[in-house]
Design a protein around this motif. Structure first.
Motif, short mmCIF file in Angstrom:
data_model
loop_
_atom_site.label_atom_id
_atom_site.label_comp_id
_atom_site.label_asym_id
_atom_site.label_seq_id
_atom_site.Cartn_x
_atom_site.Cartn_y
_atom_site.Cartn_z
N CYS A 94 0.85 -1.19 0.00
CA CYS A 94 0.00 0.00 0.00
C CYS A 94 0.88 1.24 0.00
O CYS A 94 1.37 1.66 1.05
CB CYS A 94 -0.92 0.00 1.22
SG CYS A 94 -1.98 1.45 1.32
N LYS A 95 1.10 1.81 -1.18
CA LYS A 95 1.99 2.96 -1.31
C LYS A 95 1.19 4.25 -1.36
O LYS A 95 1.40 5.11 -2.21
CB LYS A 95 2.86 2.81 -2.55
CG LYS A 95 3.82 1.63 -2.48
CD LYS A 95 4.73 1.58 -3.70
CE LYS A 95 5.72 0.43 -3.61
NZ LYS A 95 6.63 0.39 -4.78
N ILE A 96 0.25 4.37 -0.42
CA ILE A 96 -0.60 5.55 -0.34
C ILE A 96 -0.44 6.19 1.04
O ILE A 96 -0.56 5.50 2.06
CB ILE A 96 -2.08 5.20 -0.58
CG1 ILE A 96 -2.27 4.59 -1.96
CG2 ILE A 96 -2.96 6.44 -0.42
CD1 ILE A 96 -3.68 4.10 -2.22
N ALA A 97 -0.14 7.46 1.05
CA ALA A 97 -0.07 8.23 2.29
C ALA A 97 -1.15 9.30 2.24
O ALA A 97 -1.62 9.69 1.16
CB ALA A 97 1.31 8.86 2.47
N ASP A 98 -1.56 9.78 3.41
CA ASP A 98 -2.65 10.74 3.48
C ASP A 98 -2.22 11.98 4.25
O ASP A 98 -1.41 11.90 5.18
CB ASP A 98 -3.86 10.12 4.18
CG ASP A 98 -4.36 8.85 3.48
OD1 ASP A 98 -4.93 9.00 2.39
OD2 ASP A 98 -4.15 7.75 4.00
N SER A 137 8.78 12.86 -11.76
CA SER A 137 7.65 13.71 -12.13
C SER A 137 6.46 13.38 -11.24
O SER A 137 6.34 12.26 -10.74
CB SER A 137 7.27 13.53 -13.61
OG SER A 137 6.81 12.22 -13.85
N VAL A 138 5.61 14.37 -11.05
CA VAL A 138 4.46 14.22 -10.16
C VAL A 138 3.21 14.63 -10.94
O VAL A 138 3.19 15.67 -11.59
CB VAL A 138 4.61 15.10 -8.90
CG1 VAL A 138 3.35 15.05 -8.06
CG2 VAL A 138 5.81 14.64 -8.08
N ALA A 139 2.18 13.80 -10.86
CA ALA A 139 0.91 14.10 -11.52
C ALA A 139 -0.13 14.49 -10.48
O ALA A 139 -0.22 13.88 -9.41
CB ALA A 139 0.43 12.88 -12.31
N THR A 147 -10.82 17.07 -2.50
CA THR A 147 -9.77 16.06 -2.34
C THR A 147 -8.99 15.91 -3.65
O THR A 147 -9.59 15.91 -4.72
CB THR A 147 -10.36 14.69 -1.94
OG1 THR A 147 -11.24 14.85 -0.85
CG2 THR A 147 -9.26 13.71 -1.57
N PHE A 148 -7.68 15.78 -3.53
CA PHE A 148 -6.86 15.48 -4.70
C PHE A 148 -5.73 14.56 -4.29
O PHE A 148 -5.47 14.35 -3.10
CB PHE A 148 -6.30 16.76 -5.35
CG PHE A 148 -5.33 17.52 -4.48
CD1 PHE A 148 -3.96 17.23 -4.50
CD2 PHE A 148 -5.75 18.57 -3.68
CE1 PHE A 148 -3.05 17.94 -3.73
CE2 PHE A 148 -4.86 19.29 -2.90
CZ PHE A 148 -3.51 18.97 -2.92
N GLN A 149 -5.08 13.98 -5.27
CA GLN A 149 -3.92 13.16 -4.98
C GLN A 149 -2.77 13.52 -5.90
O GLN A 149 -2.96 13.99 -7.02
CB GLN A 149 -4.25 11.68 -5.06
CG GLN A 149 -4.60 11.13 -6.43
CD GLN A 149 -5.01 9.67 -6.36
OE1 GLN A 149 -5.56 9.21 -5.36
NE2 GLN A 149 -4.75 8.92 -7.42
N LEU A 150 -1.56 13.30 -5.40
CA LEU A 150 -0.33 13.54 -6.14
C LEU A 150 0.36 12.20 -6.32
O LEU A 150 0.58 11.48 -5.35
CB LEU A 150 0.56 14.52 -5.38
CG LEU A 150 -0.05 15.90 -5.13
CD1 LEU A 150 0.73 16.68 -4.09
CD2 LEU A 150 -0.13 16.70 -6.44
N GLU A 151 0.67 11.88 -7.57
CA GLU A 151 1.23 10.56 -7.89
C GLU A 151 2.65 10.74 -8.42
O GLU A 151 2.88 11.50 -9.35
CB GLU A 151 0.36 9.86 -8.93
CG GLU A 151 -1.09 9.71 -8.49
CD GLU A 151 -2.01 9.33 -9.64
OE1 GLU A 151 -1.53 9.31 -10.80
OE2 GLU A 151 -3.20 9.06 -9.40
N SER A 152 3.58 10.01 -7.83
CA SER A 152 4.98 10.09 -8.27
C SER A 152 5.29 8.95 -9.22
O SER A 152 4.58 7.94 -9.27
CB SER A 152 5.92 10.03 -7.07
OG SER A 152 6.01 8.70 -6.58
N THR A 153 6.37 9.10 -9.97
CA THR A 153 6.78 8.04 -10.89
C THR A 153 7.30 6.82 -10.15
O THR A 153 7.47 5.76 -10.76
CB THR A 153 7.87 8.56 -11.84
OG1 THR A 153 8.91 9.20 -11.06
CG2 THR A 153 7.31 9.56 -12.83
N ASP A 154 7.54 6.93 -8.85
CA ASP A 154 7.95 5.79 -8.03
C ASP A 154 6.77 4.92 -7.64
O ASP A 154 6.94 3.90 -6.96
CB ASP A 154 8.67 6.25 -6.76
CG ASP A 154 10.01 6.91 -7.06
OD1 ASP A 154 10.66 6.46 -8.03
OD2 ASP A 154 10.38 7.85 -6.36
N GLY A 155 5.55 5.33 -8.02
CA GLY A 155 4.37 4.56 -7.66
C GLY A 155 3.78 4.93 -6.32
O GLY A 155 2.87 4.25 -5.82
N VAL A 156 4.27 6.02 -5.72
CA VAL A 156 3.76 6.46 -4.42
C VAL A 156 2.70 7.54 -4.66
O VAL A 156 2.85 8.40 -5.52
CB VAL A 156 4.88 7.02 -3.53
CG1 VAL A 156 4.32 7.48 -2.18
CG2 VAL A 156 5.96 5.97 -3.32
#
Length: 346
Positions: A94-98, A137-139, A147-156
């Protein structure tokens, strides 16, 4: 007529009347299986460091905006990490942080989107990529209201929830979607603060991981959100009238003893939510059939534990997980599934 609230049978209160006949080798075996399963579901140090590094970058960017004049323009007040990663109870993979951002006024979708885009732009700037090889890079992705999320190229992924202070939320229409979303995000902050003050022993965190792992496999437990699971595990590890904390195997068994004894059935005192003003047990949020299924499946798990089906219950080492909807053969003993009697009214 109000329904009487009753306590439930708890063996930790009467353990002196039911001493073990002899040292049970099954308990040693259960502890070994639990430890192996914990090794399988606990994130590695490298995985935790990867997630924490990206979360820290996101929070640092927002903190810098707050300190700078731009923070005043965006109406930012504070940003706080929350959720499983902050509490130290996340499962491997689970590579999700809040995180929760507290605004100085009730946030709107436009305010939250503008902030998310701004943070992503900063994280994608050449200055932010110094020392990373320049290929990070971050999407930015809006995922829900406020609510939004930021996604890194590392899969986090870092999920960011927006809210404001309780007095400002109180000024919003109580049934508005914004008010409900803001209150939910503010609860996350209260949950983390309570957790840090009350859950200091690693055995409680280990038990939470085991229950979250079970929840992923067994739909009966999916009616318990992560906060309810955490309260249940805390209650199961801490003896009701004080004393030493139970070991993880003891607390694991006690979870199902309490549930099967009716902890979450109608009329039970249940577990009050320490972060809410009301004294009602958290189980009132469950439907009658969910309460019934929890008690019934917990009783089945207890019987399987008694007969030594540890690897099947914990799905350890690739063992086929137990199916609580059909009869389970444990050695020469057939353990029957529970009969659900409650029917929810439409």
């Amino acid at each position: 007529m109000e329904e009487a609230v009753r306590p439930i049978f708890d063996w930790t209160d009467v353990s002196e009347y039911f001493p073990p006949v002899s040292k049970n080798e099954q308990e040693t075996l259960l502890a070994q299986v639990i430890n192996r399963r914990l090794d399988e579901i606990t994130p590695s140090a490298a995985e935790q460091a990867l997630i924490q590094a990206f979360l820290t970058k996101v929070i640092t960017v927002i903190d810098n905006l707050i300190v700078a004049g731009e923070g005043e323009e965006l109406m930012l007040d504070e940003v706080l990490p929350v959720g499983s990663q902050k509490k130290g109870v996340a499962l491997t993979g689970c590579k999700i942080a809040d995180a929760v951002i507290i605004f100085k006024k009730p946030p709107t979708d436009v305010m939250v989107t503008n902030l998310g885009v701004r943070v992503a732009d900063i994280l994608n700037s050449p200055e932010a990529n110094i020392g990373t090889g320049g290929n990070q890079s971050v999407a930015h992705r809006p995922i829900d209201r406020l609510t939004f999320q930021l996604e890194s190229t590392d899969g986090v992924t870092v999920r960011v929830y927006a809210t404001t202070t309780a007095p400002l939320i109180a000024k919003l229409p109580s049934d508005s979607e914004d008010a409900l979303v803001c209150m939910a995000a503010l609860r996350m902050v209260r949950h983390v603060r309570w957790f840090e003050e009350n859950v200091r022993h690693p055995s409680i965190r280990q038990l939470i991981r085991l229950l979250k792992d079970l929840r992923c496999r067994e739909e009966t437990f999916q009616c318990l959100n992560p906060w309810y699971l955490e309260l249940l595990c805390h209650c199961s590890t801490v003896p009701l009238h004080g004393g030493e904390l139970l070991t993880v195997p003891q607390a694991y068994r006690r979870v199902f003893q309490l549930l099967s004894a009716g902890l979450f059935l109608p009329g039970s005192i249940g577990i009050p939510d320490p972060c809410e003003e009301e004294d009602d047990g958290i189980h009132i949020m469950l439907t009658s059939s969910e309460q019934d299924q929890l008690a019934g499946v917990a009783g089945m798990i207890l019987r399987m534990l008694h007969h030594g089906a540890f690897r099947e219950l914990l799905a350890e080492g690739g063992a086929m997980p137990a199916d609580f909807r059909t009869a389970q053969l444990v050695g020469s003993v057939k353990v029957q599934p529970p009969v659900i009697v409650s029917i929810d009214s439409n």
